[in-house]
Motif scaffolding. Structure first.
Motif, PDB file in Angstrom:
ATOM      1  N   LEU A   1       0.327  -1.522  12.367  1.00 23.45           N
ATOM      2  CA  LEU A   1      -0.297  -0.796  11.811  1.00 23.45           C
ATOM      3  C   LEU A   1      -0.065  -0.173  10.233  1.00 23.45           C
ATOM      4  N   ALA A   2       1.175  -0.543  10.008  1.00 22.19           N
ATOM      5  CA  ALA A   2       1.728  -0.147   8.535  1.00 22.19           C
ATOM      6  C   ALA A   2       1.015  -0.705   7.617  1.00 22.19           C
ATOM      7  N   TRP A   3       0.587  -1.768   7.763  1.00 22.33           N
ATOM      8  CA  TRP A   3      -0.185  -2.563   6.543  1.00 22.33           C
ATOM      9  C   TRP A   3      -1.058  -1.432   5.748  1.00 22.33           C
ATOM     10  N   ALA A   4      -1.715  -0.797   6.568  1.00 20.46           N
ATOM     11  CA  ALA A   4      -2.686   0.264   5.878  1.00 20.46           C
ATOM     12  C   ALA A   4      -2.218   1.539   5.443  1.00 20.46           C
ATOM     13  N   GLU A   5      -0.828   1.741   5.718  1.00 27.11           N
ATOM     14  CA  GLU A   5      -0.230   2.852   5.309  1.00 27.11           C
ATOM     15  C   GLU A   5       0.146   3.276   3.877  1.00 27.11           C
ATOM     16  N   CYS A   6      -0.236   4.512   3.403  1.00 26.65           N
ATOM     17  CA  CYS A   6       0.386   4.852   1.996  1.00 26.65           C
ATOM     18  C   CYS A   6       1.699   5.460   1.808  1.00 26.65           C
ATOM     19  N   LEU A   7       2.036   5.840   3.395  1.00 23.42           N
ATOM     20  CA  LEU A   7       3.428   6.557   3.301  1.00 23.42           C
ATOM     21  C   LEU A   7       4.607   5.538   4.274  1.00 23.42           C
ATOM     22  N   TYR A   8       5.515   5.458   3.624  1.00 23.63           N
ATOM     23  CA  TYR A   8       6.708   4.805   4.325  1.00 23.63           C
ATOM     24  C   TYR A   8       7.425   6.276   5.131  1.00 23.63           C
ATOM     25  N   VAL A   9       7.743   6.069   6.247  1.00 23.59           N
ATOM     26  CA  VAL A   9       8.456   7.065   7.023  1.00 23.59           C
ATOM     27  C   VAL A   9       9.724   6.646   7.442  1.00 23.59           C
ATOM     28  N   PHE A  10      10.855   7.277   6.616  1.00 25.93           N
ATOM     29  CA  PHE A  10      12.247   6.818   6.853  1.00 25.93           C
ATOM     30  C   PHE A  10      12.750   7.683   7.922  1.00 25.93           C
ATOM     31  N   PRO A  11      13.756   7.214   8.778  1.00 26.19           N
ATOM     32  CA  PRO A  11      14.482   8.055   9.776  1.00 26.19           C
ATOM     33  C   PRO A  11      15.028   9.129   9.461  1.00 26.19           C
ATOM     34  N   CYS A  12      15.327  10.105  10.642  1.00 20.33           N
ATOM     35  CA  CYS A  12      15.920  11.506  10.476  1.00 20.33           C
ATOM     36  C   CYS A  12      17.057  11.540   9.601  1.00 20.33           C
TER      37      CYS A  12
ATOM     38  N   TYR B   1      -2.396  12.393   5.647  1.00 18.78           N
ATOM     39  CA  TYR B   1      -3.412  12.098   7.031  1.00 18.78           C
ATOM     40  C   TYR B   1      -4.587  11.650   6.536  1.00 18.78           C
ATOM     41  N   PHE B   2      -5.266  11.878   5.515  1.00 16.18           N
ATOM     42  CA  PHE B   2      -6.517  11.244   5.090  1.00 16.18           C
ATOM     43  C   PHE B   2      -6.186   9.751   4.523  1.00 16.18           C
ATOM     44  N   ASN B   3      -5.089   9.420   4.531  1.00 16.81           N
ATOM     45  CA  ASN B   3      -4.778   7.999   3.781  1.00 16.81           C
ATOM     46  C   ASN B   3      -3.944   7.174   4.821  1.00 16.81           C
ATOM     47  N   PRO B   4      -4.282   6.290   5.358  1.00 12.89           N
ATOM     48  CA  PRO B   4      -5.787   5.637   5.195  1.00 12.89           C
ATOM     49  C   PRO B   4      -6.907   6.109   5.608  1.00 12.89           C
TER      50      PRO B   4
ATOM     51  N   THR C   1       1.019  -1.204   0.099  1.00 12.34           N
ATOM     52  CA  THR C   1      -0.054  -0.163  -0.185  1.00 12.34           C
ATOM     53  C   THR C   1       0.983   1.189   0.119  1.00 12.34           C
ATOM     54  N   GLN C   2       2.158   1.295   0.403  1.00  9.11           N
ATOM     55  CA  GLN C   2       2.993   2.427   0.404  1.00  9.11           C
ATOM     56  C   GLN C   2       3.344   2.925  -0.993  1.00  9.11           C
ATOM     57  N   LEU C   3       3.326   4.159  -1.124  1.00  7.99           N
ATOM     58  CA  LEU C   3       3.811   4.885  -2.288  1.00  7.99           C
ATOM     59  C   LEU C   3       4.571   5.998  -2.297  1.00  7.99           C
TER      60      LEU C   3
END
Length: 356
Positions: free
Chosen positions: A235-246, A209-212, A122-124
């Motif tokens: 919770l990551a299964w539903a995310e559209c965003l992959y958050v990489f570290p700082c 914010y609105f996705n998912p 789901t991540q894009l």
């Protein structure tokens, strides 16, 4: 590997230094996608042709005018900074890495490009948090619009699977159903334009914010900060965003009040983001030193003698700042990359001479 940047106004040199840093440390061939005002294109073409052939064979470049496929072009141009909204309208390739002009690569682009393989189904897109500490983050204190996660995300370094973005129906606050990326952008801007401060970055925060979903999911997301029963991984299964570290988007905020990027402390800075003009003033001399050393480095010189040693010397003059007191954070990835470069050269040399 596709690298995109948008340049307007006086950003010619800054953009060229960013591209130079990408070439210095990367292994695979690069394709530059340069969105620029018409007046800047001749300068780019002239300077890129002047680079040594040993480096020009490592990249190709494509130039694009500043254009916006939906909405009012004049409104988009005035959003935050001139041309900044162009990053919302990117080329027709499968995936790319977008960076701001005030970015320096301190390790191969290959490494962040590999993060595309870590996306789930789901991540894009991938971005770093805007801040590491919610209590003092900008979005958590001042935002008047929805934003992603606990602190928002920063769009200065953005890895995108554009094929997925183009095919996704995005949830939104405009209509009950989903909208495509381009269907959503201008109406979303019209709804929130009186509440956003950071332009296109704010729009991206609203979108993710609105996705998912803004309801139950974000409640769980916030609870996962404090509850060991709700780890983020579940919770990551539903995310559209992959958050990489700082460390992949390291900014002055990560050190100017004290070090708060654990990833950079452990692994070193991977991508340096000199926002707020710190490459060009004296507010954060550590950032300025890195910019000037890479700018002045002759392409085919010895990396240790003409890049690493000058950096060490310049860093001695920055110890009066909190960022300057942690030079290892800025040097660690450069050291690692240079070591690999010279190990590879020795292996090639010994192999050519049959010395094993």
């Amino acid at each position: 590997m596709h690298l995109a940047v948008v340049a307007c106004g006086d950003r010619l040199e800054e953009t060229l230094i960013m591209l130079k840093s990408a070439l210095l440390f990367s292994n695979r061939r690069l394709c530059f996608h340069i969105f620029a005002e018409d007046s800047l294109k001749p300068g780019f073409e002239k300077k890129l042709k002047e680079w040594p052939s040993s480096y020009t064979k490592k990249f190709e470049s494509n130039f694009y005018p500043i254009t916006f496929s939906v909405g009012n072009a004049q409104e988009w141009k005035k959003l935050f900074k001139p041309c900044a909204a162009q990053r919302l309208f990117l080329p027709d390739v499968d995936s790319l890495l977008y960076v701001d002009t005030d970015v320096l690569f301190l390790r191969p682009i290959d490494d962040i490009w590999h993060l595309l393989r870590e996306f789930n189904s789901t991540q894009l897109a991938a971005m770093a948090p805007e801040h590491e500490i919610p209590k003092i983050g900008w979005y958590s204190r001042f935002a008047r619009h929805p934003y992603y996660g606990a602190t928002g995300v920063n769009s200065g370094v953005m890895l995108m699977n554009l094929t997925r973005i183009r095919s996704t129906q995005f949830k939104n606050s405009l209509v009950p159903g989903g909208l495509t990326w381009e269907e959503m952008l201008y109406p979303l801007y019209q709804k929130y334009k009186n509440y956003i401060t950071w332009g296109d970055q704010d729009l991206l925060n609203i979108i993710f914010y609105f996705n998912p979903a803004p309801g139950w999911f974000n409640l769980l997301y916030l609870l996962s900060d404090t509850s060991p029963l709700l780890p983020r991984a579940l919770l990551a299964w539903a995310e559209c965003l992959y958050v990489f570290p700082c460390q992949w988007n390291y900014r002055p905020d990560h050190c100017m009040y004290g070090s708060n990027c654990r990833g950079a402390e452990e692994e070193g800075v991977s991508i340096l983001h000199g926002n707020r003009g710190v490459f060009h003033d004296d507010k954060q001399p550590t950032f300025k030193a890195l910019y000037e050393v890479i700018r002045d480095f002759p392409f085919e010189d010895n990396l240790f003698q003409s890049l690493y040693y000058p950096l060490q010397s310049k860093f001695l003059d920055t110890v009066h700042t909190l960022c300057g007191r942690i030079p290892q954070v800025f040097l660690k990835q450069i050291e690692k990359t240079m070591k690999k470069v010279y190990e590879n050269r020795v292996i090639v040399y010994l192999g050519a001479n049959h010395r094993y």
